[in-house]
Enzyme design. Sequence first.
Site, PDB file in Angstrom:
ATOM      1  CB  SER A 147      -0.839  -0.029   1.280  1.00  0.00           C
ATOM      2  OG  SER A 147      -1.461   1.210   1.514  1.00  0.00           O
ATOM      3  CE1 TYR A 160      -5.212  -1.441   4.572  1.00  0.00           C
ATOM      4  CE2 TYR A 160      -3.808   0.463   4.174  1.00  0.00           C
ATOM      5  CZ  TYR A 160      -4.516  -0.627   3.694  1.00  0.00           C
ATOM      6  OH  TYR A 160      -4.511  -0.907   2.347  1.00  0.00           O
TER       7      TYR A 160
HETATM    8  P1  NAP Z   1     -12.156  -4.659  -0.656  1.00  0.00           P
HETATM    9  O1  NAP Z   1     -12.922  -4.214  -1.840  1.00  0.00           O
HETATM   10  O2  NAP Z   1     -12.667  -4.322   0.694  1.00  0.00           O
HETATM   11  O3  NAP Z   1     -11.939  -6.239  -0.780  1.00  0.00           O
HETATM   12  C1  NAP Z   1     -11.277  -6.916   0.264  1.00  0.00           C
HETATM   13  C2  NAP Z   1     -11.195  -8.387  -0.070  1.00  0.00           C
HETATM   14  O4  NAP Z   1     -10.555  -9.040   1.046  1.00  0.00           O
HETATM   15  C3  NAP Z   1     -12.553  -9.015  -0.272  1.00  0.00           C
HETATM   16  O5  NAP Z   1     -12.492 -10.000  -1.276  1.00  0.00           O
HETATM   17  C4  NAP Z   1     -12.817  -9.660   1.080  1.00  0.00           C
HETATM   18  O6  NAP Z   1     -13.623 -10.809   0.917  1.00  0.00           O
HETATM   19  C5  NAP Z   1     -11.407 -10.066   1.522  1.00  0.00           C
HETATM   20  N1  NAP Z   1     -11.336 -10.156   2.980  1.00  0.00           N
HETATM   21  C6  NAP Z   1     -11.446  -9.139   3.883  1.00  0.00           C
HETATM   22  N2  NAP Z   1     -11.424  -9.639   5.132  1.00  0.00           N
HETATM   23  C7  NAP Z   1     -11.331 -10.991   5.008  1.00  0.00           C
HETATM   24  C8  NAP Z   1     -11.295 -12.061   5.929  1.00  0.00           C
HETATM   25  N3  NAP Z   1     -11.387 -11.859   7.253  1.00  0.00           N
HETATM   26  N4  NAP Z   1     -11.192 -13.320   5.471  1.00  0.00           N
HETATM   27  C9  NAP Z   1     -11.126 -13.562   4.128  1.00  0.00           C
HETATM   28  N5  NAP Z   1     -11.155 -12.588   3.213  1.00  0.00           N
HETATM   29  C10 NAP Z   1     -11.269 -11.318   3.644  1.00  0.00           C
HETATM   30  O7  NAP Z   1     -10.664  -4.101  -0.685  1.00  0.00           O
HETATM   31  P2  NAP Z   1      -9.675  -3.766  -1.902  1.00  0.00           P
HETATM   32  O8  NAP Z   1      -9.618  -2.297  -2.036  1.00  0.00           O
HETATM   33  O9  NAP Z   1      -9.965  -4.618  -3.082  1.00  0.00           O
HETATM   34  O10 NAP Z   1      -8.289  -4.203  -1.234  1.00  0.00           O
HETATM   35  C11 NAP Z   1      -7.593  -5.389  -1.570  1.00  0.00           C
HETATM   36  C12 NAP Z   1      -6.185  -5.297  -0.996  1.00  0.00           C
HETATM   37  O11 NAP Z   1      -5.521  -4.171  -1.544  1.00  0.00           O
HETATM   38  C13 NAP Z   1      -6.139  -5.092   0.516  1.00  0.00           C
HETATM   39  O12 NAP Z   1      -5.035  -5.772   1.062  1.00  0.00           O
HETATM   40  C14 NAP Z   1      -5.955  -3.609   0.649  1.00  0.00           C
HETATM   41  O13 NAP Z   1      -5.356  -3.271   1.875  1.00  0.00           O
HETATM   42  C15 NAP Z   1      -5.033  -3.349  -0.516  1.00  0.00           C
HETATM   43  N6  NAP Z   1      -5.005  -1.983  -0.999  1.00  0.00           N
HETATM   44  C16 NAP Z   1      -6.118  -1.366  -1.470  1.00  0.00           C
HETATM   45  C17 NAP Z   1      -6.026  -0.074  -1.936  1.00  0.00           C
HETATM   46  C18 NAP Z   1      -7.206   0.677  -2.494  1.00  0.00           C
HETATM   47  O14 NAP Z   1      -7.057   1.879  -2.776  1.00  0.00           O
HETATM   48  N7  NAP Z   1      -8.359   0.047  -2.683  1.00  0.00           N
HETATM   49  C19 NAP Z   1      -4.791   0.590  -1.949  1.00  0.00           C
HETATM   50  C20 NAP Z   1      -3.679  -0.070  -1.453  1.00  0.00           C
HETATM   51  C21 NAP Z   1      -3.785  -1.359  -0.999  1.00  0.00           C
HETATM   52  P3  NAP Z   1     -14.899 -11.174   1.860  1.00  0.00           P
HETATM   53  O15 NAP Z   1     -15.447  -9.898   2.412  1.00  0.00           O
HETATM   54  O16 NAP Z   1     -15.794 -11.895   0.914  1.00  0.00           O
HETATM   55  O17 NAP Z   1     -14.323 -12.080   2.891  1.00  0.00           O
END
Ligand code: NAP
Length: 255
Positions: A147, A160
């Site tokens: 991130s 985080y």
């Molecule tokens: P998101 O839309 O909230 O999706 C999160 C994913 O993680 C979902 O598939 C969710 O599946 C899964 N997850 C969450 N808690 C879980 C648990 N306890 N057990 C199993 N699965 C779990 O988030 P995103 O933005 O796509 O983020 C994905 C990754 O990228 C994360 O690591 C986030 O920190 C990182 N990231 C995101 C951004 C951004 O701007 N969006 C930037 C930098 C890094 P379920 O809810 O179905 O379990």
Amino acid sequence: MSILDTFRLDSKVALVTGASRGLGQALAVGLAEAGADVAAISRSACDKTRQQVEATGRQFVHVPVDLATVTPADLEAVVADVVATRGRLDILVNNAGTTRRAPALKLTEDDWDVVLQVNLKAVFFLSQAAARHMAGQGGGKIIHIASMLSYQGGILVSPYAASKSGVAGLTHALANEWAAHHINVNAIAPGYMLTEMTAPLAADPDRNPAILARIPAGRWGTPDDLKGLVVFLASAAADYMHGTIVPVDGGWLSR
Ligand code: NAP
């Protein structure tokens, strides 16, 4: 073999966490478009991801796991099951993540534990389980999702930021140890990407323009913006890359 052929992932098997939506969904589909079969971990169903992966002609399996409560032994069993049913495991993408937004003065132990468990502890133990198999298989690719908060502190997200700085450290440490087993450990550091996780920021009338003003590309990222890099890092084209953290951030860090 041409350089483009080295990017292909035909006959590879990938395990992607958090593939039910957002970035993980696009990462899973990108790997499938490059030729890999996909096993996906999440709590909720992965119907849309399944549809998109199967539309590429690749196989898809959903493994329901709650990474907030999972044990290292459970994660060993998940990897053993993928290997038993798919025959191998070549690529692990540790994408699942969560956050709790609160001022550090008000943060609870539960906030801290959930974020560190999902974003860091589960990442380590799933990587360990996968690497034990990959080492015996002759190699593999492990890709963490870091991130901007692997570099910066952010606002109101101290657990985080701690977890993602930890992911950066793990990327270096595991790469050092596992390069000798032909396992490449690298990370992608996405910038501000439009997903469910960032929806509150995108909807915030103060934060949204402040974020946009700092992005030289002038727009939020989309999940598809990560497809090219994940395929590269998962492929033979990246065989000499170990321990790198590659930003895909529209220029955020250069600002
Ligand atoms: P998101 O839309 O909230 O999706 C999160 C994913 O993680 C979902 O598939 C969710 O599946 C899964 N997850 C969450 N808690 C879980 C648990 N306890 N057990 C199993 N699965 C779990 O988030 P995103 O933005 O796509 O983020 C994905 C990754 O990228 C994360 O690591 C986030 O920190 C990182 N990231 C995101 C951004 C951004 O701007 N969006 C930037 C930098 C890094 P379920 O809810 O179905 O379990």
